[in-house]
Design a protein around this motif. Structure first.
Motif, PDB file in Angstrom:
ATOM      1  N   THR A  22       0.845  -1.196   0.000  1.00  0.00           N
ATOM      2  CA  THR A  22       0.000   0.000   0.000  1.00  0.00           C
ATOM      3  C   THR A  22       0.877   1.241   0.000  1.00  0.00           C
ATOM      4  N   LYS A 200      -8.779  -5.172   8.933  1.00  0.00           N
ATOM      5  CA  LYS A 200      -9.930  -5.698   8.191  1.00  0.00           C
ATOM      6  C   LYS A 200     -10.802  -6.611   9.047  1.00  0.00           C
ATOM      7  N   LEU A 284     -16.913  -0.921   2.952  1.00  0.00           N
ATOM      8  CA  LEU A 284     -15.988  -1.710   2.136  1.00  0.00           C
ATOM      9  C   LEU A 284     -16.753  -2.700   1.253  1.00  0.00           C
ATOM     10  N   TYR A 287     -18.062  -0.761  -1.643  1.00  0.00           N
ATOM     11  CA  TYR A 287     -16.978  -0.523  -2.606  1.00  0.00           C
ATOM     12  C   TYR A 287     -16.795  -1.740  -3.514  1.00  0.00           C
ATOM     13  N   ARG A 288     -16.745  -2.911  -2.897  1.00  0.00           N
ATOM     14  CA  ARG A 288     -16.517  -4.119  -3.692  1.00  0.00           C
ATOM     15  C   ARG A 288     -17.682  -4.364  -4.649  1.00  0.00           C
ATOM     16  N   THR A 314     -12.267  -6.357   0.826  1.00  0.00           N
ATOM     17  CA  THR A 314     -11.250  -5.577   0.129  1.00  0.00           C
ATOM     18  C   THR A 314     -10.550  -6.365  -0.977  1.00  0.00           C
ATOM     19  N   THR A 315     -10.946  -7.606  -1.199  1.00  0.00           N
ATOM     20  CA  THR A 315     -10.267  -8.450  -2.187  1.00  0.00           C
ATOM     21  C   THR A 315     -11.260  -9.054  -3.169  1.00  0.00           C
ATOM     22  N   SER A 372      -7.424  -5.628  -5.385  1.00  0.00           N
ATOM     23  CA  SER A 372      -7.551  -5.404  -3.944  1.00  0.00           C
ATOM     24  C   SER A 372      -7.358  -3.928  -3.619  1.00  0.00           C
ATOM     25  N   PHE A 373      -8.100  -3.465  -2.643  1.00  0.00           N
ATOM     26  CA  PHE A 373      -7.965  -2.091  -2.172  1.00  0.00           C
ATOM     27  C   PHE A 373      -7.829  -2.118  -0.652  1.00  0.00           C
ATOM     28  N   GLY A 374      -7.354  -1.040  -0.084  1.00  0.00           N
ATOM     29  CA  GLY A 374      -7.155  -0.995   1.354  1.00  0.00           C
ATOM     30  C   GLY A 374      -8.365  -0.463   2.086  1.00  0.00           C
ATOM     31  N   PRO A 375      -8.432  -0.700   3.393  1.00  0.00           N
ATOM     32  CA  PRO A 375      -9.594  -0.222   4.167  1.00  0.00           C
ATOM     33  C   PRO A 375      -9.639   1.291   4.330  1.00  0.00           C
TER      34      PRO A 375
END
Length: 746
Positions: A22, A200, A284, A287-288, A314-315, A372-375
């Motif tokens: 990240t 997470k 989150l 977002y996904r 996040t994945t 994947s993105f971060g929280p």
């Protein structure tokens, strides 16, 4: 003043590879920088600056306890998760070596990060324990087999699992896992990789019997080179790094105080309930969901390789059903979207061992994409990501990668001439005449959906789907493709209709060329006496000859076939074999003869058929021992490394030799369409040519390239352009240059 290594600002990219690493949050970066400049003391020093540093270190340790729910036990600062894993495993194995027998096992989850099994195997060998390192199977959802654990954990010296998988985001039920482990072995050392869980999932390690839990800072917005290890009270421990006795003698070496300060700020953010930096799990998940909608809207049919219920939000791990992972990743990269194929730590692999363990199909394992993105991701970042993804739909349609709603695509990028379609080492050839008459030769099963889509999108009139022979190394795709294209012509088992196939002003004829197999044939594309392309199957391989080790092969027949074929070819006839093991992509007949000494000797009558057979048998035997059952051998062309040019040198060459210099973009058309590079070099349309590797043969077929010109080759990283330069040099092109580092470093 030296040039600083900054290539691209964060505003230029959409970064969706947070499970690999990240960016450091600005607040954390400020703290790290401040510590380097102001609070730089050595925690072991007794003066005030050192005391202040020690205080920061201990305050960070205290905050770490609160974040992971560890009221007791030790918190040890490390260089990262890999060191934590080493420390835990070495400590356990040293403490248990007197218990080791030939029946002992070391258990780890089959989807574990490679750092775990590799460390277990390494120290098991170094310490001479003789234990068996055993993978715990997982089901199709990536969950560990509890019955297997119950059976094997009584004999285990150690068991290693992970909280959240780095490739799929699948999380384990640690409470249920603890019950089965402790019911069958109350004292076995248990390590849980918690790297992807931090930030997470809620953690309460003191409420568990987990002995070790490694963490890594750079997976959650802290700097690289800092991490920490939780060690349960009274669990075995041996210092992995000895020396000056820092960390109370548990881990020597001056502490990485700037990195620890970064962790301090990270923990502060995680513990601050009023802060909105780290998003709640509901956000989150939203977002996904947005990303999934964007992917499905753009690519159509998507296969998700992990359960959406049972994985952290996040994945995403998925396959585009009609595209390879390379195509998707190259397309994303050209559009400034950063994703990875499976795990970043095994990016050189052809398939995902994680998905293999989950019993996924070969297609899924070989073509997985991890997004994947971060929280701490923001709504604006996710919106931009979705916008960028959706903007790729017309690029895909224009390049025949999806079925378009448009009646005609905007660009005829793949319609005319020769196109080489590859799957691993196999080649399928498509030839399209100016009137859209087409022929497909040696189709590959894995490429059938793409070919079908291309035919429909370009409105091609397929006259025949042909094979050069019944391939020994793969299933026939001819009948499948002919059926999918509704091709109803009378033909033999290789697809030949019995007479020459008319393709615009040219015709395709067939001649028998047995040798590699009894039924081998060669197809010649000709106009009058001029043969422009030779589809030779496995009679010839780029810079080599086909194998004669198969049951129906005959080396003397091969010699006769080559001798009968040669007079019909001219020096610039393009050779189109069924395999390309060396990623040569294109050769003319003259270059093929020059690159293959045995072929040249036969044609120059330096050896007779019997001597040819003797030498060919030796080459086949060598091929078999070195490479296995390949369909032919290649002589790797030895070329000198291409001259590497900087952007400034490229621009200078363009300005000084404007009429002679061409920028040759060897990326695929969908990459070329996703990122216009003309502005990077101030180059006009006439000086920029897109010839992807799949169309390199066509460049010679259509006499598109000239050895008298200067060519600066460009791709994403410089690898493909390097391959193309080797190919061009073997064809007599001397004035070829590579953009140093490719577009990645521009």
């Amino acid at each position: 003043m030296s040039q600083r290594f900054f290539t691209q600002t964060s505003q230029d990219i959409v970064y969706l590879d947070a499970n690999a690493t990240t960016p450091v949050l600005p607040r954390i970066a400020d703290v790290v920088s401040h510590t380097m400049k102001v609070s730089f003391g050595n925690p072991s020093s007794s003066h005030i600056t050192g005391v202040q540093a020690k205080y920061l270190l201990e305050q960070t340790r205290s905050k770490a306890r609160r974040v992971i729910g560890a009221q007791t036990g030790d918190i040890l600062f490390t260089s990262g998760a890999t060191e934590g894993i080493q420390t835990a495993i070495v400590s356990t194995l040293l403490a248990n070596r007197h218990k080791a027998t030939e029946h002992s096992v070391l258990l780890y989850g089959a989807t574990e990060h490679k750092a775990v099994p590799n460390t277990l195997k390494h120290w098991n060998d170094v310490l001479g324990l003789g234990a068996k390192v055993v993978a715990i199977p997982v089901d199709e959802n990536g969950l560990l087999d509890h019955e297997f654990i119950a059976e094997h954990v009584p004999k285990a010296l150690m068991i290693c699992t992970m909280a959240v998988n780095n490739e799929t985001g699948v999380y384990q039920d640690l409470s249920a896992l603890e019950r089965v482990i402790r019911q069958h072995n109350a004292s076995v050392s248990w390590m849980v990789d918690c790297v992807q869980a931090l930030g997470k999932q809620a953690l309460a390690l003191s409420d568990t019997s987990i002995d070790y839990a490694p963490f890594s800072g750079h997976k959650l917005y802290a700097p690289k080179g800092i991490g920490f290890l939780y060690i349960r009270e009274n669990s075995p421990y041996t210092p992995f790094i000895a020396g000056g006795g820092q960390e109370s003698g548990m881990r020597s070496g001056t502490e990485n105080l700037p990195g620890i300060a970064g962790l301090y700020e990270l923990f502060d953010l995680l513990l601050d309930e009023a802060s909105d930096v780290f998003k709640p799990v509901e956000t989150l998940h939203q977002y996904r969901k947005q990303l999934i909608n964007a992917l499905e809207q753009t690519f159509g049919s998507i296969t998700f390789n992990m359960p959406l219920v049972g994985s952290v939000p996040t994945t995403l791990n998925f396959c585009v059903d009609s595209l390879t992972s390379k195509e998707v990743m190259d397309l994303f990269d050209a559009a400034g979207i950063r994703v990875s194929g499976g795990s970043a730590c095994s990016s050189g692999a052809n398939r995902s061992f994680v998905l293999d363990a989950m019993s996924a199909s070969d297609w899924q394992s070989e073509n997985a994409i991890r997004m994947s993105f971060g929280p701490a991701a923001t709504q604006a970042e996710i919106d931009l990501a979705c916008e960028r993804i959706c903007a790729l739909k017309p690029v895909l349609a224009n390049n025949c990668l999806i079925v378009s709603d448009a009646v005609q695509p905007e660009h005829e990028v793949c319609a005319l001439g020769l196109t080489q379609l590859r799957h691993q080492g196999s080649c399928c050839w498509l030839y399209v005449a100016p009137n859209n008459d087409a022929v497909i030769i040696d189709p590959v099963v894995e490429l059938v959906p793409r070919i079908e889509r291309l035919v429909a999108q370009q409105q091609l009139h397929v006259k025949a789907v042909l094979e050069t022979h019944k391939h020994q190394d793969k299933d026939s795709a001819r009948a499948l493709l002919a059926n999918r294209l509704s091709l109803n012509t009378d033909s033999d088992e290789l697809g030949w209709p019995g007479a020459a196939v008319q393709l615009g002003e040219q015709e395709l004829v067939r001649i028998p060329t047995p040798g590699h197999s009894a039924d081998s044939h060669t197809y010649l594309l000709r106009q009058g006496d001029n043969v422009s392309a030779c589809f030779c199957g496995d009679l010839l391989i780029f810079s080599g000859l086909g194998s004669t080790q198969f049951a129906d092969a005959n080396v003397c027949d091969m010699a006769e076939s080559i001798r009968s074929l040669a007079p019909q070819l001219s020096d610039d006839t393009v050779i189109c074999p069924a395999h390309d093991y060396e990623q040569c992509f294109a050769l003319t007949w003259a270059a093929q003869v020059q690159a293959t000494p045995l072929l040249k000797q036969l044609l120059d009558e330096q050896i007779d058929k019997e001597r040819f057979a003797e030498q060919k048998a030796q080459l086949d035997e060598q091929l078999s021992s070195e490479c296995g059952a390949l369909c032919g051998f290649s002589n790797v062309v030895k070329t000198t490394a291409a001259q590497q040019l900087s952007v400034e040198q490229v621009q200078q060459m363009l300005e000084e030799c404007e009429q002679e210099t061409i920028v040759l973009d060897v990326r695929e058309p969908y990459e070329h369409g996703a990122k216009d590079i003309r502005s990077l070099f101030n180059v006009g349309d006439a000086q920029l040519v897109n010839v992807p590797l799949s169309r390199l043969a066509n460049a010679f077929f259509a006499h598109q390239l000239s050895p008298q010109k200067r060519y600066v080759l460009i791709c994403r990283t410089g690898n493909r352009s390097g391959q193309a330069i080797n190919n061009l040099k073997s064809l007599g092109f001397d004035k070829v240059y590579n953009l140093q580092g490719g577009l990645a470093l521009v």
